[in-house]
Design an enzyme around this catalytic site. Structure first.
Site, PDB file in Angstrom:
ATOM      1  N   CYS A 183       6.091  -4.014  15.949  1.00 54.95           N
ATOM      2  CA  CYS A 183       5.207  -3.393  16.984  1.00 54.95           C
ATOM      3  C   CYS A 183       4.218  -2.843  17.297  1.00 54.95           C
ATOM      4  O   CYS A 183       2.735  -3.378  16.908  1.00 54.95           O
ATOM      5  CB  CYS A 183       5.310  -1.455  16.195  1.00 54.95           C
ATOM      6  SG  CYS A 183       7.447  -1.514  15.418  1.00 54.95           S
TER       7      CYS A 183
ATOM      8  N   CYS B 189       1.449  -0.444  15.432  1.00 51.38           N
ATOM      9  CA  CYS B 189       0.907  -0.598  14.551  1.00 51.38           C
ATOM     10  C   CYS B 189       0.204  -1.683  13.056  1.00 51.38           C
ATOM     11  O   CYS B 189       0.388  -3.340  13.839  1.00 51.38           O
ATOM     12  CB  CYS B 189       2.119  -0.548  14.035  1.00 51.38           C
ATOM     13  SG  CYS B 189       2.723  -0.300  12.416  1.00 51.38           S
TER      14      CYS B 189
ATOM     15  N   GLU C 169       1.132  -1.603   0.274  1.00 57.92           N
ATOM     16  CA  GLU C 169      -0.621  -0.434   0.128  1.00 57.92           C
ATOM     17  C   GLU C 169       1.083   1.354  -0.188  1.00 57.92           C
ATOM     18  O   GLU C 169       1.728   1.271   0.886  1.00 57.92           O
ATOM     19  CB  GLU C 169      -0.639  -0.365   1.403  1.00 57.92           C
ATOM     20  CG  GLU C 169      -2.121  -1.158   1.205  1.00 57.92           C
ATOM     21  CD  GLU C 169      -3.380  -0.846   2.263  1.00 57.92           C
ATOM     22  OE1 GLU C 169      -4.484  -1.588   1.837  1.00 57.92           O
ATOM     23  OE2 GLU C 169      -2.952  -0.536   3.378  1.00 57.92           O
TER      24      GLU C 169
ATOM     25  N   CYS D 215       6.212  -6.661   7.204  1.00 59.35           N
ATOM     26  CA  CYS D 215       7.115  -5.978   8.185  1.00 59.35           C
ATOM     27  C   CYS D 215       7.454  -7.577   9.815  1.00 59.35           C
ATOM     28  O   CYS D 215       6.567  -8.007   9.522  1.00 59.35           O
ATOM     29  CB  CYS D 215       6.702  -4.860   8.959  1.00 59.35           C
ATOM     30  SG  CYS D 215       7.957  -4.374  10.221  1.00 59.35           S
TER      31      CYS D 215
END
Length: 392
Positions: free
Chosen positions: A137, A140, A112, A133
């Site tokens: 986190c 997130c 995105e 990723c």
């Protein structure tokens, strides 16, 4: 010369097998022309410069449009290479003008990319550097998607090209740009893909092409300390740090990478960042989480931590996403936090949430095939904020 964005292209198109010239560096482009025997070595640099302007200044996707290249050479180029854009799976426009594209680079490889108007000089493009990723986190949404792979330099540059197609911004304008800034704040950790990020920045910043100044390109990292110096040396990009906490105990929870590179090491690496000065300040990103990191005591601790570091601090109201346990700090708490930082002399703009209604705001990007249902999206509150902020 303009380029019309074709949103009708689908996955039925034949798989790309020809090398795509759009993501090659100048050197790589010249070498590719020689290897393919399209041009002789002594003419490769000249021809590469010629093609570079067509690809990156005019944004062409068809060799036939390169009118100052001999017809037989154009035919040879088309036979050996491609200039195609990746497939646009979905395009969304927020009520605030933010645009988000879901881009399919290859089967199962989707990212995105978000354009945010009225940021920087005129508008910023938030690009992704990885599919998924590894950092996890906890605040997130992107971190809930497992890493698939790094993006190539071509795939990073393609995000800029797609945005400029959609914004009708070819050839590269010198004035009145709609896209003036690039921020590596999308999916992934850029410093875990530094080679491709550095090559992409070389392409994006080249003055004869897309021509976005390195001073208007910001790379955000959660703190991969060993790569900080190389990032500065190779790219001269502006640095942003995804900080969010002032002590290791809390940052270990919010940003688990902190367990590997704790705050003391991170700050030391930042102080050594090449070119760091009052004219080239580090941006610290600090997401405001209700009852977690938003107290006046945390603001004072942040001042102590950053003492002597040329910095500005972006306060980011937390952007909710389906399934999260975190809440955004109240506006009053954010204002008090900002007032403490401002009084100490730090620029601490409050980032206005953009594109929340299309899950395009900071920390909301996620591209796995099972898309969030529209009903779930409607449950994400678009909390109004009372003041405007800036991103970079």
């Amino acid at each position: 010369m303009g380029v019309t964005l074709d949103l009708s292209r689908g996955s039925s198109a034949p798989a790309a097998v020809k090398p795509n010239l759009s993501g090659l560096t100048r050197k790589g482009l010249a070498e590719a022309l020689v290897v393919a025997e399209v041009v002789k070595p002594e003419k490769a640099k000249m021809r590469a410069t010629q093609l570079w302007r067509w690809i990156h200044h005019y944004g062409v996707t068809d060799f036939a449009m390169m009118t100052d290249v001999a017809k037989e050479t154009r035919a040879a180029l088309a036979e050996a290479f491609s200039l195609t854009r990746p497939e646009i799976v979905e395009r969304q426009v927020s009520k605030d003008g933010t645009r988000k594209w879901l881009i399919r680079m290859a089967p199962g490889i989707e990212v995105e990319t978000v354009y945010i108007p009225d940021v920087g000089r005129s508008g910023a493009l938030c690009v992704s550097s990885q599919v998924g990723c590894t950092l996890n986190c906890t605040f997130c949404h992107t971190g809930t998607q497992a890493l698939v792979r790094n993006l190539t330099a071509a795939e990073i540059v393609a995000q800029v090209q797609v945005a400029r197609d959609d914004l009708s911004e070819w050839p590269s304008p010198k004035e009145d740009r709609r896209l003036s800034n690039i921020v590596f704040m999308g999916m992934g950790e850029p410093l875990y893909n530094l080679d491709n990020v550095a090559d992409a920045i070389d392409i994006i910043s080249d003055g004869e092409g897309i021509a976005i100044s390195r001073r208007r390109i910001t790379v955000s990292t959660s703190g991969v300390v060993p790569e900080l110096h190389e990032l500065g040396e190779r790219t001269q990009a502006m640095l942003a740090i995804s900080l969010h906490a002032t002590n290791d105990a809390l940052r270990d929870v919010l940003v688990p990478l902190n367990k590997k590179y704790p705050i003391e090491q991170l700050i030391a690496g930042i102080r050594a960042y090449p070119g760091l000065s009052n004219a080239r300040r580090v941006t610290f990103e600090y997401v405001m989480l209700k009852g977690v990191n938003d107290s006046p005591a945390e603001a004072l601790a942040l001042l102590k931590l950053l003492k002597g570091v040329p910095a500005k601090i972006n306060l980011i109201p937390f952007n909710p996403w389906p399934g999260t346990d975190y809440e955004c700090s109240s506006w009053g708490a954010i204002e008090k936090f900002a007032a403490i930082l401002n009084k100490a002399g730090y620029a601490s703009p409050i980032r206005t949430p953009r594109g929340r209604d299309i899950l395009a705001a900071c920390g909301q990007l996620k591209s796995e095939s099972e898309k969030v249902r529209a009903s779930a999206r409607r449950k994400v509150p678009a909390e109004p904020l009372a003041a405007e902020g800036i991103v970079v």
